[in-house]
Write a protein that holds these residues in place. Structure first.
Motif, PDB file in Angstrom:
ATOM      1  N   GLY A   3       4.387  -0.808 -13.485  1.00 61.18           N
ATOM      2  CA  GLY A   3       3.584  -1.182 -12.350  1.00 61.18           C
ATOM      3  C   GLY A   3       3.217  -0.066 -11.273  1.00 61.18           C
ATOM      4  N   SER A   4       3.661   1.069 -11.538  1.00 64.36           N
ATOM      5  CA  SER A   4       3.560   1.996 -10.235  1.00 64.36           C
ATOM      6  C   SER A   4       3.326   3.504 -11.052  1.00 64.36           C
ATOM      7  CB  SER A   4       4.746   2.256  -9.603  1.00 64.36           C
ATOM      8  OG  SER A   4       5.980   2.639 -10.345  1.00 64.36           O
ATOM      9  N   LEU A   5       2.767   4.420 -10.410  1.00 60.98           N
ATOM     10  CA  LEU A   5       2.446   5.729 -10.690  1.00 60.98           C
ATOM     11  C   LEU A   5       3.146   6.842  -9.874  1.00 60.98           C
ATOM     12  CD1 LEU A   5       0.820   7.655 -12.663  1.00 60.98           C
ATOM     13  CD2 LEU A   5      -1.064   7.516 -10.948  1.00 60.98           C
TER      14      LEU A   5
ATOM     15  N   THR B 211       1.115   3.949   2.695  1.00 64.12           N
ATOM     16  CA  THR B 211       2.363   4.733   2.977  1.00 64.12           C
ATOM     17  C   THR B 211       2.614   5.751   1.743  1.00 64.12           C
ATOM     18  OG1 THR B 211       3.160   3.328   4.124  1.00 64.12           O
ATOM     19  CG2 THR B 211       4.769   4.433   3.028  1.00 64.12           C
ATOM     20  N   VAL B 212       2.887   7.019   1.977  1.00 66.03           N
ATOM     21  CA  VAL B 212       3.006   7.966   0.857  1.00 66.03           C
ATOM     22  C   VAL B 212       4.448   8.093   0.353  1.00 66.03           C
ATOM     23  CG1 VAL B 212       2.624  10.262  -0.014  1.00 66.03           C
ATOM     24  CG2 VAL B 212       0.947   9.214   1.401  1.00 66.03           C
TER      25      VAL B 212
ATOM     26  N   ALA C 289      -2.586  -3.091  -4.160  1.00 66.50           N
ATOM     27  CA  ALA C 289      -3.948  -2.415  -4.546  1.00 66.50           C
ATOM     28  C   ALA C 289      -3.955  -1.200  -5.400  1.00 66.50           C
ATOM     29  CB  ALA C 289      -4.707  -2.145  -3.199  1.00 66.50           C
ATOM     30  N   PHE C 290      -2.848  -0.479  -5.129  1.00 63.83           N
ATOM     31  CA  PHE C 290      -3.012   1.022  -5.784  1.00 63.83           C
ATOM     32  C   PHE C 290      -1.931   0.803  -7.127  1.00 63.83           C
ATOM     33  CE2 PHE C 290      -4.419   1.741  -1.457  1.00 63.83           C
ATOM     34  CZ  PHE C 290      -5.643   2.618  -1.931  1.00 63.83           C
ATOM     35  N   SER C 291      -1.313  -0.084  -7.372  1.00 68.07           N
ATOM     36  CA  SER C 291      -0.445  -0.113  -8.641  1.00 68.07           C
ATOM     37  C   SER C 291      -1.194  -0.378  -9.936  1.00 68.07           C
ATOM     38  CB  SER C 291       0.422  -1.713  -8.609  1.00 68.07           C
ATOM     39  OG  SER C 291      -0.437  -2.799  -8.664  1.00 68.07           O
ATOM     40  N   VAL C 292      -0.571   0.048 -10.769  1.00 67.15           N
ATOM     41  CA  VAL C 292      -1.100   0.048 -12.253  1.00 67.15           C
ATOM     42  C   VAL C 292      -0.305  -0.944 -13.319  1.00 67.15           C
ATOM     43  CG1 VAL C 292      -1.846   2.349 -11.844  1.00 67.15           C
ATOM     44  CG2 VAL C 292       0.304   1.924 -12.827  1.00 67.15           C
ATOM     45  N   ASP C 293      -0.809  -0.968 -14.325  1.00 63.32           N
ATOM     46  CA  ASP C 293       0.085  -1.874 -15.375  1.00 63.32           C
ATOM     47  C   ASP C 293       1.225  -1.016 -15.643  1.00 63.32           C
ATOM     48  OD1 ASP C 293       0.805  -3.871 -16.906  1.00 63.32           O
ATOM     49  OD2 ASP C 293      -0.679  -3.295 -18.472  1.00 63.32           O
TER      50      ASP C 293
ATOM     51  N   LEU D  44       0.756  -1.256  -0.106  1.00 63.07           N
ATOM     52  CA  LEU D  44       0.021  -0.010   0.085  1.00 63.07           C
ATOM     53  C   LEU D  44       0.946   1.080  -0.002  1.00 63.07           C
ATOM     54  CD1 LEU D  44      -2.803  -1.240   2.666  1.00 63.07           C
ATOM     55  CD2 LEU D  44      -2.904  -1.195   0.128  1.00 63.07           C
ATOM     56  N   VAL D  45       1.641   1.327  -1.031  1.00 60.06           N
ATOM     57  CA  VAL D  45       2.646   2.221  -1.155  1.00 60.06           C
ATOM     58  C   VAL D  45       2.231   3.326  -2.341  1.00 60.06           C
ATOM     59  CG1 VAL D  45       5.091   3.263  -1.488  1.00 60.06           C
ATOM     60  CG2 VAL D  45       4.477   1.151   0.019  1.00 60.06           C
ATOM     61  N   VAL D  46       1.812   4.450  -2.238  1.00 60.30           N
ATOM     62  CA  VAL D  46       1.321   5.418  -3.198  1.00 60.30           C
ATOM     63  C   VAL D  46       2.137   6.565  -3.454  1.00 60.30           C
ATOM     64  CG1 VAL D  46      -0.884   6.706  -3.907  1.00 60.30           C
ATOM     65  CG2 VAL D  46      -1.066   4.795  -2.465  1.00 60.30           C
ATOM     66  N   GLY D  47       2.247   7.122  -4.607  1.00 54.43           N
ATOM     67  CA  GLY D  47       3.389   8.192  -4.863  1.00 54.43           C
ATOM     68  C   GLY D  47       2.555   9.353  -4.437  1.00 54.43           C
TER      69      GLY D  47
END
Length: 684
Positions: free
Chosen positions: A509-511, A336-337, A519-523, A297-300
């Motif tokens: 995989g990330s933004l 986590t940011v 859960a917050f990943s992308v392709d 759960l790590v988000v940019g």
């Protein structure tokens, strides 16, 4: 942080914060109690008895006539384990507690053809006599998907008595249950696990409902737990329910499965907690833990604030374990940011770390350098002879050729590529604690990378460089990206340098630096960015510098992720500052910088959060909300730095940092955060 350690900590947080979700009332599980009937005139059984049958008297009133209220006590224990449990009484024992075999077989057959998925058999053969007819009836019940819970018997023998001895024949579709005494060890009277050890557990052989003891009263604790598990997910098979009970049992006796305690002591609380991987609730064609993993759960920082603040459904998100059992959790509270802004954590890490350098001159223009960090908080060995190895944390290497003019190149391993772009060189002598916002904000979001760099500098001040960057940071569930940076700068006046910067970034995989799994990943996300830089020397002592960058990002959604249907994203970052030398003391340096890390100016995304499960179909129930990613406040950072030389090899540095609306979460993190640091350095 090591990914394994972080995964453990997040799993611990999940275990502490999840809440059990019961299936809707229609899925309340019923246990068929093949026993002496039930006396429904107990408050704890009110509303929990479903119509049963009396095979002794041949009617539909299975009233318990035994003096010890045997069947009633069994039923009350089952009901006490879980509030949703229901009882279907099937009376096969008369007032003396006895029954012809044919009636017991009839009771098993009725239970097999009825709705209850769990069958409790707190009975056994007084002479431990095998019956082929009863065995066949129980086999038919197991084949019909029923889970048979059978008392092991009260003979104090090495093996369960019949029919508890059949547990080993049904391949996990039956559980034999032994009895514990009040001190927590197996009761003298209880039959042991013996040859049924793989399908045997123990539970209390007593209750608050009766003074009688025995394995008859241990079995219903297991039956009640099995029913509670099915209440979590009615689509589980009997074998899966048994697996959960076995895997969550507390080990007693000899380590592992043994011939006394079998799989161990029933632990109802652990059985109802998640087992295996935890994931988002998915659809019926997905297996357990079907959605994206919630561990990462790590988000940019560029998108985190809008997701956390603007969506209330995160507070009631539903996750599932590997058995697809739902649990409610506040996902927003676990995010986590990952930020490129100034943080106290980064300040303290750099304060504790010492960087050492080794350089090797290979030719007049070719040089190799190696950097390695020593972190005194890392103590791996206590032996003095290993002191040189005990706290080396990171290493970097650069092979580079450079002259004042002409072509130059570099091959860098495990170095921050941003230090070669933007205003990094122009501000190298300025006392800045963190100069990343002055470099190349769209180079990638890991702390280090591998890079091939080539450039050309002319005598007139024109400098053109091209860098190809590959990042693969496995910490915090991964930041993996590739980028290309093209930068050119000119010096139209001896006091002025202007530059243009272009970059293309592909995050896998990330933004904006979020986790590449979870859960917050992308392709994938692909960003094209441009920026300009400027440095102006006002006089001999004072200079000003600035950088502004803007990017456009296209995102490919990840199936099963929470983030779907992105629009194009526009983002930007900037920094500007003023610096001076010799303003207070000779050769001192001072700087004041105003910066803003990457911020989304335009863009939308749909946040689709599973908030329940429709057990009729097995599909997740979702709440979807459209989120404006540009709806949050912009973070602004102010940094004041001062450096005073105290000699040729020593110096004193002081930094003051203030962040307004950190990561755009001003409402949740107070109005601002600040940090100060004073550092004395000396070389010997």
């Amino acid at each position: 942080m090591n990914p394994a350690k972080r995964s453990f900590l997040i799993t611990l947080c999940l275990m502490l914060s999840i809440g059990l979700l019961h299936a809707p009332q229609v899925y309340a599980e019923t246990v068929a109690v093949i026993d002496s009937g039930v006396n429904p005139d107990h408050a704890d059984l009110a509303g929990k008895i479903v119509p049963g049958v009396d095979l002794v008297d041949g009617d539909n009133n299975p009233f318990d006539e035994t003096p010890e209220q045997h069947g009633t006590t069994v039923s009350r224990i089952i009901a006490s384990v879980h509030g949703q449990n229901r009882i279907m009484p099937i009376r096969v024992l008369d007032a003396g507690g006895f029954s012809p075999e044919a009636i017991v077989i009839g009771g098993v057959n009725i239970a097999t053809s009825s709705d209850p998925r769990v069958i409790n058999l707190s009975l056994g053969s007084p002479t431990n006599t095998y019956s082929q007819a009863l065995t066949v009836a129980m086999q038919n019940s197991a084949r019909a998907g029923k889970l048979l819970i059978v008392a092991a018997g009260n003979g104090g023998q090495a093996n369960p008595a019949f029919p508890g001895s059949l547990a080993s024949l049904f391949g996990g579709l039956a559980i034999a249950v032994g009895a514990l005494n009040r001190s927590g060890s197996i009761s003298d009277y209880s039959n042991r696990a013996g040859n049924s050890q793989n399908f045997y557990v123990v539970a209390p052989g007593y209750s608050n409902f009766s003074s009688y003891i025995g394995t008859s009263f241990a079995a219903p604790y297991v039956s009640g737990t099995a029913a509670a598990i099915l209440d979590q997910n009615p689509r589980l098979s009997a074998q899966q329910v048994a697996e959960i009970i076995f895997n969550s049992a507390d080990d007693l006796g000899a380590p592992g499965t043994d011939k006394i305690y079998g799989r161990g002591k029933l632990n109802t609380a652990a059985a109802l907690q998640p087992q295996g991987d935890i994931g988002l609730a998915g659809d019926s064609n997905d297996s357990g833990s079907s959605g994206a993993l919630v561990a990462g759960l790590v988000v940019g920082a560029g998108v985190a604030a809008a997701i956390i603040i603007r969506n209330k459904s995160l507070k009631k998100a539903v996750v599932v374990d590997s058995y697809n059992r739902p649990y409610q959790i506040d996902l927003g509270g676990l995010i986590t940011v990952r930020s490129d802004g100034l943080t106290m954590e980064r300040m303290m890490q750099n304060l504790r770390r010492t960087t050492e350098t080794a350089q090797l001159l290979l030719s007049d223009s070719l040089q190799m350098a190696v950097w390695y960090d020593r972190n005194p908080t890392l103590r791996l060995y206590a032996l003095p002879e290993l002191e040189d190895e005990e706290n080396i944390e990171n290493w970097s290497m650069s092979l580079h050729q450079r002259g004042r003019n002409g072509a130059y190149y570099a091959l860098n391993l495990n170095l921050d590529p941003r230090q070669f772009f933007g205003l990094a060189e122009e501000t190298s002598g300025i006392p800045l604690f963190d100069r990343r916002n002055l470099t190349a904000p769209y180079a990638g979001f890991a702390a280090s990378a591998n890079m091939a760099l080539a450039g050309y500098k002319t005598a007139s001040g024109i400098d053109v460089k091209l860098g190809v960057v590959s990042m693969d940071d496995k910490s915090d569930f991964g930041v993996k990206s590739k980028s290309v940076l093209l930068e050119g700068s000119i010096q139209p006046h001896e006091k002025l340098r202007l530059g243009l910067q272009f970059s293309g970034l592909n995050e896998q995989g990330s933004l904006f630096g979020g986790a590449s799994v979870g859960a917050f990943s992308v392709d994938t996300s692909e960003t094209i960015a441009a920026g300009f830089t400027a440095k102006l020397k006002l006089n001999r002592k004072i200079s000003i510098h600035s950088i502004y960058s803007q990017g456009i990002t296209l995102v490919n959604d990840r199936k099963k992720g929470l983030l779907q249907q992105f629009t194009g994203i526009r983002s930007s970052s900037y920094a500007m500052g003023i610096s001076g030398t010799g303003l207070i003391r000779k050769n001192d340096r001072v700087s004041l910088t105003l910066s803003s890390p990457l911020h989304v100016n335009r863009g939308e995304v749909s946040l689709s959060v599973p908030t329940g499960i429709d057990f009729a179909t097995g599909n997740a129930l979702r709440q979807t909300e459209r989120i404006d990613l540009a709806s949050t406040k912009r973070e602004t950072d102010i940094e004041l730095g001062y450096h005073l030389p105290l000699g040729r090899q020593s110096g004193l540095a002081a930094y003051l940092i203030y962040r307004t609306d950190p990561n755009g979460l001003g409402e949740q993190m107070a109005r601002g955060r600040y940090g100060t640091m004073v550092n004395f350095s000396s070389r010997f």
